[in-house]
Design a protein around this motif. Structure first.
Motif, short mmCIF file in Angstrom:
data_model
loop_
_atom_site.label_atom_id
_atom_site.label_comp_id
_atom_site.label_asym_id
_atom_site.label_seq_id
_atom_site.Cartn_x
_atom_site.Cartn_y
_atom_site.Cartn_z
N ALA A 62 -4.05 48.01 65.61
CA ALA A 62 -3.51 47.03 64.67
C ALA A 62 -2.71 45.96 65.41
O ALA A 62 -2.51 44.87 64.90
N TYR A 63 -2.29 46.27 66.64
CA TYR A 63 -1.52 45.32 67.45
C TYR A 63 -2.38 44.62 68.51
O TYR A 63 -1.87 43.95 69.39
N ALA A 64 -3.70 44.76 68.42
CA ALA A 64 -4.60 44.21 69.45
C ALA A 64 -4.49 42.70 69.60
O ALA A 64 -4.62 42.18 70.71
N ASP A 65 -4.26 41.97 68.53
CA ASP A 65 -4.13 40.51 68.64
C ASP A 65 -2.80 40.10 69.24
O ASP A 65 -2.69 39.03 69.83
N GLN A 66 -1.80 40.93 69.10
CA GLN A 66 -0.46 40.62 69.59
C GLN A 66 -0.25 41.11 71.03
O GLN A 66 0.23 40.38 71.88
N VAL A 67 -0.61 42.36 71.30
CA VAL A 67 -0.39 42.98 72.61
C VAL A 67 -1.74 43.06 73.32
O VAL A 67 -2.49 44.00 73.12
N ARG A 68 -2.04 42.04 74.11
CA ARG A 68 -3.35 41.97 74.77
C ARG A 68 -3.36 42.60 76.15
O ARG A 68 -4.41 42.97 76.66
N SER A 69 -2.20 42.69 76.76
CA SER A 69 -2.09 43.38 78.05
C SER A 69 -0.68 43.94 78.17
O SER A 69 0.25 43.45 77.53
N ILE A 70 -0.57 44.97 78.98
CA ILE A 70 0.74 45.57 79.23
C ILE A 70 0.98 45.64 80.73
O ILE A 70 0.07 45.39 81.53
N GLU A 71 2.21 45.95 81.09
CA GLU A 71 2.61 46.07 82.49
C GLU A 71 3.15 47.47 82.74
O GLU A 71 3.68 48.11 81.84
N LEU A 72 3.03 47.90 83.97
CA LEU A 72 3.55 49.19 84.40
C LEU A 72 4.77 48.96 85.28
O LEU A 72 4.70 48.19 86.24
N TRP A 73 5.86 49.60 84.94
CA TRP A 73 7.11 49.51 85.69
C TRP A 73 7.62 50.93 85.94
O TRP A 73 7.30 51.85 85.21
N MET A 74 8.44 51.07 86.96
CA MET A 74 9.28 52.25 87.09
C MET A 74 10.61 51.84 86.51
O MET A 74 11.20 50.84 86.92
N GLY A 75 11.05 52.58 85.49
CA GLY A 75 12.35 52.32 84.90
C GLY A 75 13.39 53.15 85.63
O GLY A 75 13.09 54.22 86.15
N HIS A 76 14.61 52.66 85.66
CA HIS A 76 15.69 53.35 86.37
C HIS A 76 16.92 53.45 85.48
O HIS A 76 17.21 52.55 84.72
N SER A 77 17.62 54.55 85.61
CA SER A 77 18.87 54.74 84.88
C SER A 77 19.88 55.42 85.79
O SER A 77 19.53 56.26 86.61
N THR A 78 21.11 55.05 85.59
CA THR A 78 22.21 55.73 86.28
C THR A 78 22.92 56.67 85.32
O THR A 78 23.95 57.22 85.64
N GLY A 79 22.36 56.83 84.13
CA GLY A 79 22.98 57.65 83.10
C GLY A 79 23.75 56.80 82.10
O GLY A 79 24.28 57.31 81.12
N MET A 80 23.81 55.51 82.32
CA MET A 80 24.54 54.59 81.44
C MET A 80 23.58 53.56 80.84
O MET A 80 23.87 52.38 80.79
N GLY A 81 22.41 54.00 80.42
CA GLY A 81 21.39 53.09 79.92
C GLY A 81 20.27 52.97 80.94
O GLY A 81 20.38 53.49 82.05
N HIS A 82 19.21 52.31 80.57
CA HIS A 82 18.07 52.18 81.48
C HIS A 82 17.46 50.79 81.33
O HIS A 82 17.74 50.09 80.37
N ALA A 83 16.61 50.46 82.30
CA ALA A 83 15.91 49.18 82.27
C ALA A 83 14.71 49.25 83.19
O ALA A 83 14.71 50.03 84.14
N PRO A 84 13.67 48.44 82.90
CA PRO A 84 12.58 48.34 83.88
C PRO A 84 13.18 47.87 85.20
O PRO A 84 13.99 46.96 85.24
N SER A 85 12.79 48.54 86.26
CA SER A 85 13.45 48.28 87.54
C SER A 85 12.47 47.84 88.63
O SER A 85 12.74 46.91 89.36
N LEU A 86 11.36 48.54 88.74
CA LEU A 86 10.42 48.30 89.83
C LEU A 86 9.04 47.99 89.25
O LEU A 86 8.39 48.84 88.66
N TYR A 87 8.62 46.74 89.41
CA TYR A 87 7.34 46.27 88.87
C TYR A 87 6.19 46.86 89.68
O TYR A 87 6.17 46.77 90.91
N LEU A 88 5.20 47.45 88.99
CA LEU A 88 4.07 48.07 89.70
C LEU A 88 2.74 47.39 89.44
O LEU A 88 1.95 47.22 90.35
#
Length: 138
Positions: A62-88
């Motif tokens: 149902a999201y095919a028109d909106q999300v046409r491609s995705i990216e792979l990341w390694m996300g990182h957290s220090t225990g205080m939240g997380h974020a995409p960190s390393l683009y793969l």
């Protein structure tokens, strides 16, 4: 004169209500995490740098028109939240429902150093997280 004041007060109150409570007038876009990609799995879930890891998901077409491609990341957290960190990797077809990747050289997982596999949709300049799967790096 009293009717005019009441009418004016009612008009001002309705205007302020519309300005201060726009949630009723403007529906917020629901978050896409765990909606566009579901049933995300990773194997192995414990890996060392250089290991090939398989990740799979179910894409809601149902999201095919909106999300046409995705990216792979390694996300990182220090225990205080997380974020995409390393683009793969970019330009992944979400309809593929799977992907193999090689774990990059990152520091081992431990308290305060937590890693995730992060599948992300780039919406202009914004990164919209679609799936977040923990991975233990040894």
């Amino acid at each position: 004169m009293n009717r005019v004041r009441k009418g004016f007060a009612l008009l001002i109150a309705a205007t302020l209500l519309g300005l201060l409570a726009p949630g009723k007038a403007f529906a917020a876009t629901p978050p896409l995490r765990d909606v566009v990609l579901t049933h995300t799995q990773i194997s192995p879930s414990v890996a060392t740098p250089g290991t090939t890891v398989h990740i799979s998901w179910c894409f809601d077409t149902a999201y095919a028109d909106q999300v046409r491609s995705i990216e792979l990341w390694m996300g990182h957290s220090t225990g205080m939240g997380h974020a995409p960190s390393l683009y793969l990797q970019a330009s992944i077809d979400p309809k593929a429902n799977q992907l193999d990747f090689i774990v990059p050289s990152v520091s081992p997982s431990q308290p305060g150093n937590i890693w995730f596999v992060d599948l992300v949709w780039r919406d202009g300049a914004e990164l919209d997280e679609l799936a977040l799967v923990p991975i233990t790096i040894q």
